[in-house]
Scaffold this motif. Structure first.
Motif, PDB file in Angstrom:
ATOM      1  N   ASP A   1       0.861  -1.191   0.000  1.00 54.18           N
ATOM      2  CA  ASP A   1       0.000   0.000   0.000  1.00 54.18           C
ATOM      3  C   ASP A   1       0.900   1.246   0.000  1.00 54.18           C
ATOM      4  O   ASP A   1       2.136   1.139  -0.093  1.00 54.18           O
TER       5      ASP A   1
ATOM      6  N   PHE B   1     -12.551  -4.067   4.816  1.00 49.64           N
ATOM      7  CA  PHE B   1     -11.481  -3.050   4.881  1.00 49.64           C
ATOM      8  C   PHE B   1     -11.570  -2.231   6.168  1.00 49.64           C
ATOM      9  O   PHE B   1     -10.691  -2.283   7.012  1.00 49.64           O
TER      10      PHE B   1
ATOM     11  N   HIS C   1      -7.619  -7.688   2.516  1.00 47.31           N
ATOM     12  CA  HIS C   1      -7.044  -6.338   2.668  1.00 47.31           C
ATOM     13  C   HIS C   1      -7.789  -5.622   3.773  1.00 47.31           C
ATOM     14  O   HIS C   1      -8.980  -5.835   3.975  1.00 47.31           O
TER      15      HIS C   1
ATOM     16  N   ARG D   1      -9.862   0.679  -8.993  1.00 51.89           N
ATOM     17  CA  ARG D   1     -11.038   0.897  -8.147  1.00 51.89           C
ATOM     18  C   ARG D   1     -12.157   1.531  -8.967  1.00 51.89           C
ATOM     19  O   ARG D   1     -13.305   1.126  -8.881  1.00 51.89           O
TER      20      ARG D   1
ATOM     21  N   ASP E   1     -13.594   0.351  -0.579  1.00 51.68           N
ATOM     22  CA  ASP E   1     -13.528   0.305   0.883  1.00 51.68           C
ATOM     23  C   ASP E   1     -14.822  -0.195   1.508  1.00 51.68           C
ATOM     24  O   ASP E   1     -15.671   0.583   1.943  1.00 51.68           O
TER      25      ASP E   1
ATOM     26  N   ASP F   1      -5.467   3.085  -7.482  1.00 58.30           N
ATOM     27  CA  ASP F   1      -6.454   3.463  -6.468  1.00 58.30           C
ATOM     28  C   ASP F   1      -6.805   4.949  -6.619  1.00 58.30           C
ATOM     29  O   ASP F   1      -6.153   5.671  -7.370  1.00 58.30           O
TER      30      ASP F   1
ATOM     31  N   TRP G   1     -11.439  -4.248  -7.698  1.00 58.45           N
ATOM     32  CA  TRP G   1     -11.986  -4.647  -6.403  1.00 58.45           C
ATOM     33  C   TRP G   1     -13.019  -3.614  -6.014  1.00 58.45           C
ATOM     34  O   TRP G   1     -13.080  -2.535  -6.609  1.00 58.45           O
TER      35      TRP G   1
HETATM   36  C1  GLC Z   1      -8.052   3.758  -0.307  1.00 58.63           C
HETATM   37  C2  GLC Z   1      -8.123   2.351  -0.886  1.00 58.63           C
HETATM   38  C3  GLC Z   1      -7.598   1.357   0.121  1.00 58.63           C
HETATM   39  C4  GLC Z   1      -6.189   1.736   0.517  1.00 58.63           C
HETATM   40  C5  GLC Z   1      -6.140   3.155   1.062  1.00 58.63           C
HETATM   41  C6  GLC Z   1      -4.727   3.636   1.340  1.00 58.63           C
HETATM   42  O1  GLC Z   1      -8.921   3.904   0.730  1.00 58.63           O
HETATM   43  O2  GLC Z   1      -9.409   2.034  -1.301  1.00 58.63           O
HETATM   44  O3  GLC Z   1      -7.640   0.049  -0.400  1.00 58.63           O
HETATM   45  O4  GLC Z   1      -5.712   0.851   1.488  1.00 58.63           O
HETATM   46  O5  GLC Z   1      -6.724   4.051   0.127  1.00 58.63           O
HETATM   47  O6  GLC Z   1      -3.967   3.632   0.208  1.00 58.63           O
END
Ligand code: GLC
Length: 762
Positions: free
Chosen positions: A296, A514, A539, A465, A481, A407, A478
């Motif tokens: 991440d 999440f 995740h 996303r 969140d 993302d 995916w």
């Molecule tokens: C967003 C994404 C998530 C990720 C986060 C930090 O919320 O959807 O999956 O962990 O950003 O990068």
């Protein structure tokens, strides 16, 4: 959309130009099954983001003027266009399937100004006036209609009686049924009634509206805030055929690398090399198969894209990734569109000088706030920007990265939304945010895909996303969140199934949830669904309870292991499904209705699903439940765990203690399975194992190197297997192009222990 009288028309090959008292509209016969209805300001079509290339198939439509309108016949579909620009579609037997609604719209409830103000302050939508849209298309709806698709919307499988919006949205609140929009805008749905099925794809990128009978029991409508009325009517004999038509237009998902079907471990919170090392070694130590670890935002330097915080990786991330790779782990890294505003930062400087960032109407580079702080937004509608971005990925590939996770590409922003009039590019012309918003993530995914394909040569692995129709050509997705709550485990099934019906087959949710803290029971039940979803990734958000498989004690870890291993066992079967999907558009994870559309129970089933046409999964998605009601459609089924035979259609109660996810296999199935291994390719894979379930049936099994595009030049093997009532299996090779075919094929009959070798020569 109301136009005047139809005064004239012209036929130009497959195009019929309609003159409605000075306003022009057009109908294109794309194929005998696909009709495009179009009305734009100057007749000019914007370039479609969803459809690439010319999709016209030579058809000679018959056009004739009758008293009740102008008729266009393709041989499979008849279209009637009448005064007022009413467009009705008929099947080849002359039965109306999809007609425009001509009655009065339901008057909406009127409330006083004061009440309205109060309602609005409370966050309720204004009820007393109907918002004006650039156009609306209102279609008749009968009592039997169900609607499926529409992308990643919340709620249940059947979208009837709900209203949705198409506006890619990152809303951090826990997603509930009343959410109108999420991260993806896929303006396509399938309507299924008692005697009919058809699809509608509205190819319009502006904010869109889909009111699927929420306003009335007599009609549904769709529209948008700008752009052209531009929709495709897609006919077919079945939902599968309609979906085939839709993916014929918008493309299918290319076969992925085989390892991407393995298990993925992720968390926002693996900050240092040591964190990742610990995850990798715990996976192997605890005997949980795993192929992929996701990094991440913390791997970056100050959240700057195309940088690496080398210090956290002992100043040599490449050496670390090499070591992981020797142990079978592939690394996927996150990449956000927002480029940090920082003098001297190469990506920012290059983009600034190249004119690669979106601008205000006054011509200044537009900035907002995302993870790196003040950030600017690459203008992905410009091919030069896509090329620039795609090539920058070499920085990551050189370190050994094997996939890119896009993302925040709605695009999300922390200082309020981007204004509608921020200026982007649409290929060669200027276009405002209001038009480019819904395709921002789509175009970013395209940039990532094309760049990776060019740089690496292997099948690109991109996760996104945000999506628009057609994103399946470039990316897996995916659902963003979600939250560690039972309602969201329940939602996984309709949400992923509807994504599949929207042309997106390679999809998954954050397994375990999440946001918020998961519980051992929720985790155990979630992995039982996750292991069957096309993208299988655990995740979770920073600050939430850790949710790696070993975090919940021995019992849950045992369950976790059992289902990850089951997933690995089924990878050859799933890979076959991806092969099928690339040819036909049939999704990997399917709602029951896609296979059994005539069965009422299947049409509204939200808590069971199918993996391909052979496996039915009936997971437990409620806390405390240790039995569940199972519905099996028509035909003979085998209980995967007990081998008991059952005959559908049938409802019954199945024991389902915490370690049991009820799974059924259709009689007449041959399931190709893989021997146990810690990651894809750990074992040589030169023996094919087949599980045979007696009954009449056949299966196409596909084998290639699992990595590059050689299969497109015929470098693959295809095996055809037939199973009989007595469980005997015969096999033949129907295409021989792969240089490492199986040395042996072993078959195990349901209920038996023994594996028997069969001959499988041509
Ligand atoms: C967003 C994404 C998530 C990720 C986060 C930090 O919320 O959807 O999956 O962990 O950003 O990068």
């Amino acid at each position: 959309m109301k136009l005047g009288k139809l005064t004239d028309y012209r036929v130009n090959g497959q195009e019929v130009i309609l003159d409605f008292e000075g306003r022009e509209a057009r109908i294109w016969v794309v194929t005998p099954y696909i009709i495009n209805v179009f009305c734009g300001e100057d007749g000019n079509r914007p370039c479609s983001k969803a459809i690439e290339g010319d999709k016209m198939i030579l058809v000679s439509p018959k056009v004739c003027q009758k008293e009740d309108g102008l008729w266009i016949h393709t041989g499979k579909v008849s279209v009637r266009v009448s005064d007022g620009f009413y467009v009705d579609f008929y099947d080849e037997n002359g039965v109306e399937v999809c007609g425009d609604y001509r009655g009065e719209r339901r008057p909406l409830q009127r409330v006083s100004k004061e009440v309205l103000k109060l309602l609005e302050e409370e966050g309720h939508a204004a009820q007393d006036h109907r918002q004006e849209h650039a156009f609306e298309v209102v279609k008749k709806m009968d009592a039997s209609a169900h609607f499926y698709g529409l992308g990643d919307k919340t709620g249940f499988l059947d979208k009837r009686s709900y209203e949705y919006e198409m506006w890619n949205t990152d809303n951090p609140d826990p997603q509930v049924d009343s959410f109108k929009a999420l991260y993806k805008s896929i303006p396509f749905f399938i309507a299924l009634g008692k005697e009919y099925v058809y699809g509608i794809f509205l190819d319009n990128t502006f904010k869109g509206y889909f009111n699927m009978g929420q306003e009335s029991e007599s009609y549904y409508w769709f529209g948008a805030d700008g752009g052209c009325l531009n929709y495709y009517y897609i006919a077919g004999e079945s939902m599968a055929e309609v979906l085939k038509g839709y993916t014929y237009l918008t493309g299918t998902c290319p076969l992925p690398q085989k390892w991407t079907l393995g298990y993925h471990q992720s968390r926002w919170g693996y900050v240092t090399q040591e964190d990742v090392e610990e995850i990798a070694s715990s996976m192997r130590k605890n005997d949980i198969p795993c192929d992929v670890i996701h990094f991440d935002i913390d791997y970056m330097q100050d959240y700057k894209v195309f940088t690496w915080n080398e210090e956290r990786y002992h100043n040599d991330p490449k050496a670390f990734l090499d070591r992981l790779s020797k142990d079978g782990f592939k690394v996927v890294v996150i990449n956000d569109p927002g480029v940090k505003v920082e003098e001297g930062y190469e990506v920012y400087e290059e983009g600034l000088h190249g004119g690669y960032f979106a601008r205000t109407p006054e011509g200044e580079v537009y900035s907002n706030v995302v993870w790196p702080g003040e950030a600017v937004f690459p203008d992905f509608g410009n091919p030069e920007v896509r090329e620039w971005w795609g090539q920058h990925q070499s920085f990551l590939l050189e370190k050994g990265v094997r996939g890119i996770w896009n993302d925040m590409n709605e695009p999300a922003s922390f200082r309020g939304p981007l204004p509608d009039d921020v200026v982007f590019t649409d290929e060669g012309r200027k276009a405002e945010h209001r038009e480019m918003h819904n395709v921002y993530g789509h175009l970013m995914a395209k940039a990532a895909y094309d760049g990776l394909k060019d740089l690496d040569g292997r099948r690109p692995f991109v996760i996104t996303r945000a999506c628009y129709a057609g994103s399946q050509k470039y990316a897996t997705a995916w659902t963003g969140d979600n939250t560690s709550m039972w309602a969201h485990l329940q939602m996984v099934i309709p949400q992923l199934c509807n994504l599949g019906l929207s042309g997106m087959p390679f999809v998954g949710t954050d397994v375990g949830g999440f946001g918020a803290d998961t519980t051992p029971e929720l985790m155990a039940r979630w992995v039982q669904v996750g292991c069957f979803s096309p993208l299988f990734r655990n995740h979770s958000a920073a600050g939430t309870r850790r949710q790696e498989p070993w975090e919940f004690g021995e019992e849950v870890m045992g369950i976790y292991r059992k289902y990850v291993k089951l997933r690995y066992r089924l990878i050859p079967y799933m890979y076959d499904l991806f092969f099928e999907e690339e040819q036909t558009g049939m999704p990997v994870m399917r709602p029951l209705v896609l296979e059994y559309e005539k069965e009422d129970a299947a049409r509204v089933c939200n808590d069971e699903f199918m993996l391909g046409s052979r496996i039915l999964v009936a997971p437990v998605v409620h806390p405390g439940m240790t039995k569940r009601m199972v519905y099996l459609p028509e035909g003979v089924w085998y209980d995967y765990w007990t081998q008991e035979q059952l005959e559908g259609p049938v409802w019954f109660i199945r024991e389902a203690p915490l370690d049991c996810c009820p799974v059924y296999v259709r009689a007449g199935s041959v399931l190709p399975v893989m021997e146990p291994q810690s990651y894809v390719g750990e074992k040589p894979g030169d023996i094919l194992y087949l599980e045979a379930y007696p009954g009449e049936g056949s299966w196409e099994h596909y084998l290639d190197n699992g990595e590059d595009f050689a299969y497109r030049d015929g470098k693959y093997h295809q095996y055809h297997f037939e199973v009989k009532e007595d469980g005997m299996v015969n096999g033949e090779i129907v295409h021989a192009g792969y240089d490492k075919p199986y040395k042996k094929v072993l078959v195990q009959r349901a209920g038996e222990k023994e594996w028997k070798e069969i001959n499988h020569d041509r």
